[in-house]
Write an enzyme that holds these catalytic residues in place. Structure first.
Site, PDB file in Angstrom:
ATOM      1  N   GLY A  39     -29.726 -20.844 -18.129  1.00 56.41           N
ATOM      2  CA  GLY A  39     -31.034 -20.227 -18.317  1.00 56.41           C
ATOM      3  C   GLY A  39     -31.398 -19.306 -17.164  1.00 56.41           C
ATOM      4  CG  ASN A  40     -31.235 -15.929 -17.470  1.00 55.49           C
ATOM      5  OD1 ASN A  40     -31.848 -15.346 -18.358  1.00 55.49           O
ATOM      6  ND2 ASN A  40     -29.973 -16.297 -17.605  1.00 55.49           N
ATOM      7  N   GLY A  55     -25.664 -17.477 -11.178  1.00 56.97           N
ATOM      8  CA  GLY A  55     -24.721 -18.555 -10.872  1.00 56.97           C
ATOM      9  C   GLY A  55     -25.043 -19.481  -9.722  1.00 56.97           C
ATOM     10  CB  SER A  83     -30.058 -13.741 -14.159  1.00 53.47           C
ATOM     11  OG  SER A  83     -29.613 -13.894 -15.485  1.00 53.47           O
ATOM     12  CB  SER A  84     -24.972 -12.156 -15.966  1.00 52.50           C
ATOM     13  OG  SER A  84     -25.251 -13.340 -16.681  1.00 52.50           O
ATOM     14  CD  GLU A  85     -27.811 -12.766 -20.814  1.00 54.32           C
ATOM     15  OE1 GLU A  85     -27.792 -11.523 -20.923  1.00 54.32           O
ATOM     16  OE2 GLU A  85     -27.278 -13.520 -21.633  1.00 54.32           O
ATOM     17  CG  HIS A 104     -32.042 -16.623 -21.818  1.00 53.58           C
ATOM     18  ND1 HIS A 104     -31.863 -16.707 -23.186  1.00 53.58           N
ATOM     19  CD2 HIS A 104     -30.808 -16.803 -21.275  1.00 53.58           C
ATOM     20  CE1 HIS A 104     -30.577 -16.914 -23.445  1.00 53.58           C
ATOM     21  NE2 HIS A 104     -29.916 -16.985 -22.304  1.00 53.58           N
ATOM     22  CG  HIS A 106     -27.858 -21.317 -23.292  1.00 52.24           C
ATOM     23  ND1 HIS A 106     -26.570 -21.184 -22.822  1.00 52.24           N
ATOM     24  CD2 HIS A 106     -28.394 -20.071 -23.262  1.00 52.24           C
ATOM     25  CE1 HIS A 106     -26.334 -19.917 -22.512  1.00 52.24           C
ATOM     26  NE2 HIS A 106     -27.431 -19.215 -22.760  1.00 52.24           N
ATOM     27  CE1 TYR A 125     -51.149 -26.201 -35.004  1.00 48.74           C
ATOM     28  CE2 TYR A 125     -50.339 -28.060 -36.275  1.00 48.74           C
ATOM     29  CZ  TYR A 125     -50.936 -27.559 -35.142  1.00 48.74           C
ATOM     30  OH  TYR A 125     -51.310 -28.404 -34.133  1.00 48.74           O
ATOM     31  CG  HIS A 167     -26.953 -16.280 -26.086  1.00 50.84           C
ATOM     32  ND1 HIS A 167     -26.772 -15.040 -25.499  1.00 50.84           N
ATOM     33  CD2 HIS A 167     -27.297 -17.116 -25.088  1.00 50.84           C
ATOM     34  CE1 HIS A 167     -26.976 -15.140 -24.192  1.00 50.84           C
ATOM     35  NE2 HIS A 167     -27.305 -16.393 -23.926  1.00 50.84           N
ATOM     36  CE1 TYR A 220     -53.965 -25.983 -29.977  1.00 50.85           C
ATOM     37  CE2 TYR A 220     -51.837 -25.172 -29.247  1.00 50.85           C
ATOM     38  CZ  TYR A 220     -52.625 -26.193 -29.721  1.00 50.85           C
ATOM     39  OH  TYR A 220     -52.075 -27.431 -29.943  1.00 50.85           O
TER      40      TYR A 220
END
Ligand SMILES: [Zn+2]
Length: 228
Positions: A39-40, A55, A83-85, A104, A106, A125, A167, A220
């Site tokens: 994640g990032n 990493g 991050s690579s993303e 982000h 997984h 909902y 992904h 909300y």
């Protein structure tokens, strides 16, 4: 930069903000919403986009290790690697300046649906927490690629979360707390949708029913006052 209908929001680049990014990384792994360093997270600040490094084990992260990248163009060649993303984080911050947080991960159940290439329909909902009557599925593209960035920016133009084919998932937040809230709710929705087809068929809410929830959702979720 392309004009968008959204007002830009930025959070301050302080040690507190940087630590909040680290805390969110540790939280999502502890809650089994992510594993390893898959994640990032990024936050739009006045100085640019603050993003988790590439990493590095979350347990080893320090506020200094967070990487600042520009809102447009390539990150610096010097210092820690983002991050690579980073391309899709940058793309989403540009596409949705009203949402200063991009998260982000997984998450297991989101990833199962993403592997089956299924979006989440209006089975509950809480789908309205993502801005409409579904949580869409972004087309597959190589991680870190400009194509993945384009796919996410397009599909998140009017949604606050999506699944990513083969992904994982990405959510947006007005604050870090709201992004965390959406990630957890998205994983619950994915699990609910997946299991609701066992021994029966998911009954979906109508567009009118979702429209009613969207209005109720305007106030909300976690209040900004409790966010960092
Ligand atoms: Zn990923």
């Amino acid at each position: 930069m392309k004009e968008t209908p959204f007002p830009a929001v930025a959070l301050p680049d302080t040690d507190e903000t940087r630590q909040a990014l680290i805390d969110a990384c540790l939280w999502m792994n502890a809650r089994h919403l992510n594993q390893g360093t898959s994640g990032n997270i990024s936050i739009r600040t006045d100085a640019g986009i603050l993003i988790t490094p590439s990493g590095v084990a979350y347990e080893a992260l320090t506020p200094d290790a967070m990487v600042l990248i520009p809102l447009e163009g390539m990150p610096s060649e010097e210092g820690a690697r983002p991050s690579s993303e980073w391309p899709f984080h940058q793309g989403l911050h540009r596409a949705r300046p009203d949402m200063p947080v991009v998260l982000h991960a997984h998450p297991p159940y989101c990833s199962i649906l993403a592997v089956q290439r299924r979006a989440i329909p209006a089975c509950h909902y809480m789908i309205a927490a993502f801005g409409g009557s579904d949580v869409p599925l972004a087309d597959y593209a190589l991680f870190g690629s400009p194509e993945l960035c384009a796919n996410l920016a397009r599909i998140m133009a009017d949604r606050h979360g999506c699944l990513m084919a083969n992904h994982g998932a990405t959510v947006l937040g007005e604050t870090l707390d709201k992004a965390r809230w959406r990630l957890e709710e998205l994983e619950v929705l994915a699990r609910t949708y997946l299991f609701s087809s066992i021994g029966g068929q998911a009954h979906l809410l109508t567009d009118a029913e979702i429209a009613e929830v969207l209005v109720a959702f305007e106030s909300y979720g976690p209040r900004p006052a409790v966010d960092t």
